[in-house]
Write an enzyme that holds these catalytic residues in place. Structure first.
Site, PDB file in Angstrom:
ATOM      1  N   GLN A 223       0.824  -1.205   0.000  1.00 41.53           N
ATOM      2  CA  GLN A 223       0.000   0.000   0.000  1.00 41.53           C
ATOM      3  C   GLN A 223       0.864   1.263   0.000  1.00 41.53           C
ATOM      4  O   GLN A 223       0.342   2.358  -0.093  1.00 41.53           O
ATOM      5  CB  GLN A 223      -0.899   0.008   1.252  1.00 41.53           C
ATOM      6  CG  GLN A 223      -1.861  -1.168   1.305  1.00 41.53           C
ATOM      7  CD  GLN A 223      -2.679  -1.225   2.577  1.00 41.53           C
ATOM      8  OE1 GLN A 223      -2.761  -2.251   3.213  1.00 41.53           O
ATOM      9  NE2 GLN A 223      -3.307  -0.122   2.969  1.00 41.53           N
ATOM     10  N   ARG A 373      -8.353  -1.042   8.413  1.00 39.54           N
ATOM     11  CA  ARG A 373      -9.375  -0.128   7.922  1.00 39.54           C
ATOM     12  C   ARG A 373      -9.750   0.913   8.983  1.00 39.54           C
ATOM     13  O   ARG A 373     -10.922   1.175   9.232  1.00 39.54           O
ATOM     14  CB  ARG A 373     -10.601  -0.900   7.447  1.00 39.54           C
ATOM     15  CG  ARG A 373     -11.337  -0.135   6.359  1.00 39.54           C
ATOM     16  CD  ARG A 373     -12.348  -0.946   5.607  1.00 39.54           C
ATOM     17  NE  ARG A 373     -13.023  -0.042   4.682  1.00 39.54           N
ATOM     18  CZ  ARG A 373     -13.851  -0.406   3.728  1.00 39.54           C
ATOM     19  NH1 ARG A 373     -14.112  -1.671   3.533  1.00 39.54           N
ATOM     20  NH2 ARG A 373     -14.425   0.465   2.941  1.00 39.54           N
ATOM     21  N   CYS A 374      -8.726   1.441   9.612  1.00 42.11           N
ATOM     22  CA  CYS A 374      -8.982   2.558  10.528  1.00 42.11           C
ATOM     23  C   CYS A 374      -7.672   3.299  10.721  1.00 42.11           C
ATOM     24  O   CYS A 374      -6.619   2.732  10.573  1.00 42.11           O
ATOM     25  CB  CYS A 374      -9.494   2.077  11.876  1.00 42.11           C
ATOM     26  SG  CYS A 374      -8.261   1.435  13.000  1.00 42.11           S
ATOM     27  N   GLU A 743     -12.877   4.278   6.107  1.00 46.46           N
ATOM     28  CA  GLU A 743     -12.834   3.456   7.315  1.00 46.46           C
ATOM     29  C   GLU A 743     -13.966   3.752   8.288  1.00 46.46           C
ATOM     30  O   GLU A 743     -14.167   2.988   9.239  1.00 46.46           O
ATOM     31  CB  GLU A 743     -11.495   3.649   8.009  1.00 46.46           C
ATOM     32  CG  GLU A 743     -11.258   5.080   8.451  1.00 46.46           C
ATOM     33  CD  GLU A 743      -9.819   5.326   8.807  1.00 46.46           C
ATOM     34  OE1 GLU A 743      -8.938   4.939   8.037  1.00 46.46           O
ATOM     35  OE2 GLU A 743      -9.573   5.911   9.869  1.00 46.46           O
TER      36      GLU A 743
END
Ligand code: CDP
Length: 789
Positions: A223, A373-374, A743
């Site tokens: 990523q 996802r945060c 998120e």
């Protein structure tokens, strides 16, 4: 919804245009790491430890080497010869690439076999003989902190315990004072278990070292390609890999969710193997390896306390956390704070006094964690505050919605400085919650619940009114190994008015090829279909820190707007030259400059682009391109209110989500369809830890659910019908008024669901339940109360 500035054909902000990247995805023509096939490519498979903690007495590679087609078996001793057997983690801790004497967690990499194909490599793995001497593992951080606990990190000179770090923020003394004098104090222990991102594509790479050029190209599931390039150069510079000789290509990615930020040993071993053997080496994890060995998320044990007046005014918050980081602190945390953005824990409420402290410990479990996802540790923070608000409501006999409305930060209080130091940019929390309540028919549901309870039926309503913190970040507070967190966009307009734009971020399915083109379409008036977007190749893209923590829109999205503004400045000079007027006489409207008061005299962006290459004013550089590196002045603070209604089967204790309404606010929206898709996916990833997912270890550190047969990722069958809507409160500091969104639903859904289930059981005396809340746990808690057989 903001008024649309552009036509559907141009497709700027606010248009639900179809995703450009889907043309290849729906045809099965995506180009993922495993699709990369190079001439002469070899394959790697990894020998992994069956023990969580053991001495390695010997590794015998003879039988593996004797298998036809096996080229090499790489061990820690081999890597030691190049001083590559250890690497730094993103949190400046250290991690073995391959061990020389001890394994620290089950499924840890022990050796790697390089062979002609994957099957031969797997046979080689079977043939490697490792003699272990198992030791007593420490898998519980509370045991790790005991005085007589074995010291796990004996590699660290002078280490006398398993403590990693202590971090605290806020005013401990003042908080204690408020607690002492408060009318009401409530406490809850909240544990967010270990979970895994479980992206559809596992991790892997193809490392290709060209001995003639001395250049290394790595296609990898990352990523953050630029950060990886720099880390590789820092770690392997001494063996000749300097940064200009390293090219990281992050091709299509099948889901990242934070799990593809860390550098896993497999990547490093494949690179080392390619450099040593001089041939390309492919390594792709299988599903179980991905689940068992890659970074986990969460594993936070929190003690949450709140002080309030008897009228329900929240007065102080205190949270003490024990964090289990596994064998090493390899957290993918982009901030200078060890617990990332946990200090957003005062949430959407005007709580004037707060204190939070955390201590991290080593255990014999895989290292991590990742910001699944945060933004790092926000899910934990939101769960803590949203649970304790419900506990307080129960204690005071108040409706949880009403208590939230009483304590929200009010819209006119923004920018709002929180007790723990964040400056919230904008928000309208009452509007979001009231909209959610209206849409779901809150009052009627509460009446229905009363009737159901009188009949012995179990129905619950849960709320979560979260505040998120995304867009890492202002470079003063955010970095990865010292590399500052900004992001970038480079735009080139071709002579025919078409364009290419490159970014330092990397989409993993979020739709950047579409939404970035829409931002440029909005700012330049060039149709989004005429703008090609590229990310992920460090040889071509401008330097950036990558995509995670919903940072792409707040950082690279802003960089795109700023780069477009630079293009417009130059375009104005060219338009003035073409129209033979001064720049002051020109005004911009989408896609063209025209003469003030004489709109028929105009030049379109396409005409200007052509002139930039064919008729540019003397003294002005030819061409039309711009680059912008955007360092945001602040983070963005998206928010939302979710309401969940559950029914629990009184015989099987199966939990059914009857309705779930999600009101999200991410400021101005680029593509409403994509945002809705992000929210649907995120809600399902929030449902997962609330009701299903947890990585479970026995006391010897064996993982008990190491495959998807036992680790319950929800499918379409378990997923309810998500109902979504939005409010729009623009960010005042973002050039487009946009905030990140990806998120929010993962952060907001778990407490809404947990609160609903606990609410369904609260009249039976159930005050608290840890996630995942399974039918078995419901049965157990009712049985303990003598209410179930
Ligand atoms: O960093 P990441 O792409 O994961 O998260 P994001 O910035 O929240 O964006 C996720 C997707 O939603 C991207 O395609 C964004 O462009 C889109 N988005 C949007 O259309 N409008 C917003 N206000 C925020 C995101």
């Amino acid at each position: 919804m903001k008024e649309l500035k552009t036509s559907a054909e141009v497709g700027g902000m606010g248009h639900s245009v179809k995703r450009k990247e889907d043309a290849r995805f729906i045809r099965g023509k995506g180009n993922y790491t495993d699709d990369v096939v190079l001439p002469g490519m070899l394959h790697m498979d990894i020998v992994r430890s069956p023990y969580a903690y053991a001495k390695i007495k010997s590794i015998n590679t003879d039988k593996a080497m004797a298998i036809p087609g096996v080229h090499a078996v790489i061990t820690g001793e081999v890597l030691k010869g190049y001083n590559l057997h250890w690497m730094p983690t993103l949190m400046s801790d250290t991690q073995m690439v391959l061990p020389t004497d001890t394994v620290m967690y089950q499924a840890q990499e022990v050796a790697a076999v390089i062979a002609d194909d994957r099957y031969i490599a797997a046979d080689g793995v079977e043939a490697v003989e490792v003699e272990y001497e198992p030791m007593k593992a420490v898998v519980d951080p509370f045991k790790a902190m005991e005085k007589d606990a074995p010291i796990l990190r004996t590699d660290k000179e002078g280490k006398t315990d398993n403590h990693i770090w202590h971090w605290e923020t806020g005013d401990a003394e003042k908080t204690e004072q408020v607690f002492k004098n408060a009318d009401v104090v409530v406490e809850e222990k909240v544990y967010l278990p270990r979970i895994h991102v479980c992206s559809i594509e596992t991790c892997g790479c193809v490392a290709s070292f060209d001995p003639a050029e001395g250049k290394l190209t790595v296609w990898m599931t990352t990523q953050a390609p630029h950060a990886i390039r720099t880390v590789f150069a820092l770690v392997a510079g001494h063996v000749g890999l300097s940064e200009e000789k390293i090219r990281i290509i992050s091709p299509d990615i099948g889901g990242g969710f934070g799990g593809k930020v860390p550098i896993y040993p497999g990547y490093v071993i494949a690179v080392a193997a390619s450099v040593v053997i001089g041939k390309p080496v492919k390594w792709v994890e299988d599903r179980s390896e991905n689940l068992q060995a890659d970074s986990f998320a969460r594993d936070y044990h929190m003690t949450v306390e709140m002080a309030a007046s008897k009228e329900g005014k929240m007065e102080a918050l205190r949270i003490k956390t024990i964090a289990d980081h596994g064998y090493t602190d390899a957290a993918a945390n982009p901030s200078k704070y060890p617990a990332g953005m946990f200090s957003i824990c005062t949430g959407s409420y005007d709580i004037k006094t707060a204190f939070t402290e955390m201590d991290a410990y080593y255990t014999n479990k895989p290292p991590g964690g990742v910001a699944y996802r945060c933004s790092f540790r926000v899910t934990e923070a939101v769960h803590a505050i949203e649970r304790i608000v419900d506990v307080l409501a129960k204690k005071l006999g108040r409706d949880p919605a009403e208590l939230r409305l009483q304590n929200f930060i009010q819209p006119d209080e923004f920018p709002y400085k929180s007790a723990l130091g964040w400056e919230y940019d904008s928000g309208d929390y009452p509007r979001a919650l009231k909209l959610a309540m209206d849409k779901i028919g809150y009052e009627d549901l509460r009446k229905e619940q009363l009737i159901k309870r009188s009949k012995g039926e179990l129905m619950g309503i849960g709320i979560c009114s979260f505040t998120e913190i995304v867009g890492a970040g202002p470079s003063k507070d955010f970095d990865i190994l010292g590399i500052k967190m900004f992001d970038s966009c480079e735009v080139r307009i071709h002579p025919t008015g078409k364009a290419i734009a490159r970014f330092g971020t990397k989409s993993q399915g979020q739709g950047h090829e579409t939404t970035y083109a829409q931002i440029l379409a909005e700012e330049l008036g060039i149709p989004y279909t005429d703008i090609q977007i590229e990310e992920g190749d460090t040889d071509t893209a401008p330097y950036g820190l990558g995509t995670y923590a919903s940072r792409s829109t707040p950082t690279a999205g802003a960089a795109a707007a700023k780069a477009a503004h630079k293009i417009r400045e130059k375009s104005k000079k060219i338009a003035a030259h073409l129209l033979e007027v001064s720049e002051e006489d020109l005004e911009w409207e989408v896609g063209k400059f025209s003469v003030k008061g004489s709109p028929e005299q105009s030049k379109t962006i396409q005409e200007i682009a052509f002139a930039a290459y064919t008729n540019h004013p003397q003294g002005l550089e030819a061409g039309l391109e711009a680059t912008h590196y955007y360092d945001p002045p602040n983070l963005t603070f998206p928010f939302g209110s979710y309401i969940c209604v559950v029914d629990i089967d009184p015989k099987t204790y199966a939990i059914k989500i009857r309705r779930f309404i999600a009101i999200d606010d991410c400021g101005n929206i680029i593509n409403p369809m994509i945002v809705e898709g992000q929210i649907h996916g995120g809600l399902t990833q929030g449902l997962a830890p609330a009701l299903f997912e947890e990585l479970i270890y026995d006391e010897d550190g064996n993982i008990l659910n190491g495959s998807l047969m036992d680790y319950l990722v929800p499918t379409a069958v378990e997923t309810p019908n998500w109902e979504t809507d939005q409010t729009v409160t623009p960010s005042p500091h973002h050039p487009l008024g946009a905030k990140g969104v990806a998120e929010s639903p993962t952060v907001g859904a778990p407490p809404a669901i947990a609160n609903a289930v606990i609410d369904a059981l609260s009249h039976l005396g159930v005050e608290s339940m840890g996630i995942p809340i399974t039918p078995f746990k419901v049965w157990q808690v009712l049985k303990d109360k003598g209410l179930a057989a």
